[in-house]
Design a protein around this motif. Structure first.
Motif, mmCIF file in Angstrom:
data_model
loop_
_atom_site.group_PDB
_atom_site.id
_atom_site.type_symbol
_atom_site.label_atom_id
_atom_site.label_comp_id
_atom_site.label_asym_id
_atom_site.label_seq_id
_atom_site.Cartn_x
_atom_site.Cartn_y
_atom_site.Cartn_z
ATOM 1 N N SER A 322 0.547 -1.751 -0.252
ATOM 2 C CA SER A 322 -0.081 0.359 0.433
ATOM 3 C C SER A 322 1.098 1.370 0.268
ATOM 4 O O SER A 322 0.283 2.029 0.155
ATOM 5 N N GLY A 323 2.114 1.802 0.100
ATOM 6 C CA GLY A 323 3.283 2.157 -0.338
ATOM 7 C C GLY A 323 3.222 3.093 1.140
ATOM 8 O O GLY A 323 3.997 4.021 1.440
ATOM 9 N N TYR A 324 3.453 2.445 2.197
ATOM 10 C CA TYR A 324 4.092 2.312 3.536
ATOM 11 C C TYR A 324 5.293 2.181 3.832
ATOM 12 O O TYR A 324 5.984 1.200 3.245
ATOM 13 N N LEU A 325 5.983 3.377 5.121
ATOM 14 C CA LEU A 325 8.029 2.934 4.528
ATOM 15 C C LEU A 325 8.353 2.614 6.184
ATOM 16 O O LEU A 325 6.810 2.386 6.996
ATOM 17 N N PRO A 326 8.875 1.441 6.358
ATOM 18 C CA PRO A 326 9.523 1.175 6.804
ATOM 19 C C PRO A 326 8.918 2.105 8.750
ATOM 20 O O PRO A 326 8.824 1.249 9.619
ATOM 21 N N GLU A 327 10.041 2.540 8.107
ATOM 22 C CA GLU A 327 10.296 3.304 9.254
ATOM 23 C C GLU A 327 8.398 3.621 10.031
ATOM 24 O O GLU A 327 8.867 4.500 10.868
ATOM 25 N N GLY A 426 2.249 4.238 -2.539
ATOM 26 C CA GLY A 426 0.951 4.382 -3.514
ATOM 27 C C GLY A 426 -0.013 5.704 -4.124
ATOM 28 O O GLY A 426 -0.611 5.501 -5.401
ATOM 29 N N ASP A 427 -0.102 6.426 -3.082
ATOM 30 C CA ASP A 427 -0.833 7.437 -3.889
ATOM 31 C C ASP A 427 -0.320 8.296 -4.915
ATOM 32 O O ASP A 427 -0.510 9.180 -5.999
ATOM 33 N N SER A 512 -3.598 13.727 -9.960
ATOM 34 C CA SER A 512 -2.818 13.577 -10.799
ATOM 35 C C SER A 512 -1.150 14.818 -10.007
ATOM 36 O O SER A 512 -2.288 15.500 -9.286
ATOM 37 N N PRO A 513 -0.480 14.699 -10.661
ATOM 38 C CA PRO A 513 0.072 15.326 -10.007
ATOM 39 C C PRO A 513 0.214 17.127 -9.930
ATOM 40 O O PRO A 513 -0.742 17.062 -10.875
#
Length: 541
Positions: A322-327, A426-427, A512-513
């Motif tokens: 889902s695009g989360y960081l390990p930190e 993910g976003d 979008s960006p």
């Protein structure tokens, strides 16, 4: 020396509750410059899944949790898979039998069920009736000859048992209420409650940090420890439960349950095709729907994708995908049932290690607040170095097989820069995918078409934009911005009424960006081609 361990069963992927257990054990070992051991408890042959052990190791590595002894690093106390330690368990079981502290049993499953039913009818605890004479080897031979199962039970003391828990204080149990429990099953494999004691003692674990649900296992384990003369007892820490926002305990069965509910709700699904999508048989799928078995997690994920069903993140790999960081995950999980003693919430791993103290663990349940997790991730994306963020982004893109992975590092860094403030990787990926797909592959979101393209003279505005972009001498972010702002002034509308039709035309959606950057990155030729496709498709509607 502080020695902790994490001992997952490979019956599924690494669940978020188990991850917190691993994290707290690791933090306590690292805080005290001790040793952290990874052990795989794989003696439940019926429930083990083929991908779980590898995934557990990968997930821990992704989080940054390393181990000093374990399956892939070795060590002086191996093997570190219980299935490779069977002779060790049988040897210690024999010691208990020789000392008269364990005994053979020969009941069939049907006979054991009769005992359970009798206890239930009398409203008593289900306690196995200990024989007056413990069976000997001759009785074992007779049982084998008769085809009866042979198990070994530990003879629990009838006295009071006191567990000293570092969080809960003294917790008392009546040994006679707990009853004698099986330590060696009829297949020759040890039960969890037996193997865990042997392994903890031989591997030197002196802190047993685990979930509250294990508290009822501890009296039997403690008495086994004493019966085998393993010396000083380890220190027990039973952590509070983590609950979901619905109020129930976070469960690794939540993802399969959501899938099952979706299948049953749909009603007219072709089960053969669904099973094929999950790479399982139709019989296995039917067993799952009847509640008789749960498929391996890749099958669950594949079937959910086939049905376009979004499953909640429960396992570590779900949060990765889902695009989360390990930190983020380490920071968030560390604060579930623990706090550093001050007002800090956003912390680095080193700050958490420096502050960690198991005496600050709390008894009360902790809430897995997903909105808070998103806020943590937004902050960590902002905090980490550019090189670290780029590395995490590339790992994520590879894992989800995104077309964005085709971009070079310069492009990826630019995407990260213009998407500053994103909640998840993910976003960023979803906002950027339109740059890396063929013009013909753009899919128009129905809501975006109805809300934007088919309202407020959007097609007319889009035609004007197309004409002005085609004649502009240069295409830069500033040129695009000036052109769109000027057009908005001419039409006496807000910038959004001009920018949104263009955004939907080139991306297929309203997300979008920044539009000025999007046009620059996409390039004049492709931008014009996509506008033309949009005008042709929706211009006469």
């Amino acid at each position: 020396m502080v020695i902790t361990r994490f001992a997952p069963s490979p019956t599924g992927y690494l669940h978020i509750g188990g991850t917190r257990t691993a994290l707290f054990n690791w933090l306590w070992a690292r805080k005290n410059k001790g040793k952290f051991i990874l052990r795989i408890e794989d003696t439940d042959l019926k429930r083990n899944t083929p991908t779980a052990t590898k995934q557990v190791i990968n997930d821990l590595r992704w989080l940054g949790i390393d181990w000093d002894e374990g399956p892939d690093v070795g060590g002086p106390n191996g093997p570190y898979l219980q299935s490779q330690r069977i002779d060790i368990y049988r040897r210690y079981a024999q010691k208990l039998i020789d000392k008269g502290l364990a005994y053979y049993c020969f009941e069939t499953p049907e006979e054991l069920e009769t005992i359970r039913q009798k206890a239930a009818a009398e409203k008593k605890n289900i306690v196995y009736p200990r024989p007056e004479r413990f069976p000997d080897e001759n009785d074992v031979k007779k049982a084998h000859a008769q085809g009866r199962p042979v198990t070994i039970r530990f003879a629990m003391p009838d006295s009071e048992i006191v567990i000293n828990d570092l969080i809960r204080g003294d917790v008392k149990f009546n040994g006679s209420d707990l009853g004698d429990f099986i330590i060696i099953k009829s297949d020759g494999f040890p039960t969890y409650n037996f193997a865990v004691v042997i392994d903890d003692a031989l591997m030197g674990a002196n802190y047993i940090i685990r979930g509250q649900e294990h508290l009822m296992n501890t009296p039997g384990q403690q008495e086994l420890w004493k019966a085998l003369n393993f010396g000083e007892l380890p220190k027990y820490v039973h952590m509070s439960v983590t609950i979901s926002e619905s109020g129930g305990k976070l469960s690794k069965r939540e993802r399969p349950k959501v899938l099952k509910d979706a299948i049953k709700k749909a009603g007219d699904i072709n089960l053969d095709n669904l099973a094929q999508a999950g790479n399982i048989t139709t019989e296995q799928l039917n067993a799952f729907l009847k509640g008789e078995a749960i498929p391996d997690m890749p099958a669950v994920d594949a079937m959910a994708k086939f049905l376009a069903v979004r499953l909640p993140e429960i396992n570590v790999v779900d949060f990765f995908r889902s695009g989360y960081l390990p930190e983020t995950m380490v920071n968030f999980l560390a604060l579930l049932g623990w706090n550093p003693g001050d007002q800090r919430e956003i912390m680095t791993i080193n700050e958490i290690i420096d502050s960690f103290d198991i005496n600050r663990l709390i008894k009360s349940n902790s809430l897995f607040d997903r909105s808070k997790l998103v806020a943590f991730n937004t902050e960590h994306i902002r905090m980490v170095s550019k090189a670290r963020l780029l590395g995490c982004f590339k790992e994520y893109l590879k894992e989800v097989n995104s077309p964005v992975i085709k971009a070079d590092d310069d492009m990826l860094e630019r995407l990260l820069e213009i998407n500053a403030g994103a909640r998840t990787l993910g976003d960023i990926e979803r906002k950027s995918t339109f740059l890396f797909v063929d013009n013909a592959s753009i899919e128009y979101d129905d809501k975006a078409v109805k809300k934007v393209l088919l309202k407020d003279n959007a097609i007319e505005i889009l035609q004007i934009i197309r004409d002005r972009l085609s004649t502009a001498e240069h295409i830069t972010e500033q040129v695009v911005e000036d052109m769109l702002r000027k057009l908005a002034e001419e039409r006496n509308v807000g910038l959004g009424k001009v920018a949104q039709p263009l955004r939907v035309a080139i991306t297929g959606s309203t997300v979008s960006p920044p539009i000025f950057d999007s046009i620059k990155l996409l390039g004049r030729k492709t931008t014009l081609a996509r506008i033309d496709i949009t005008l042709k498709k929706f211009g006469n509607i």
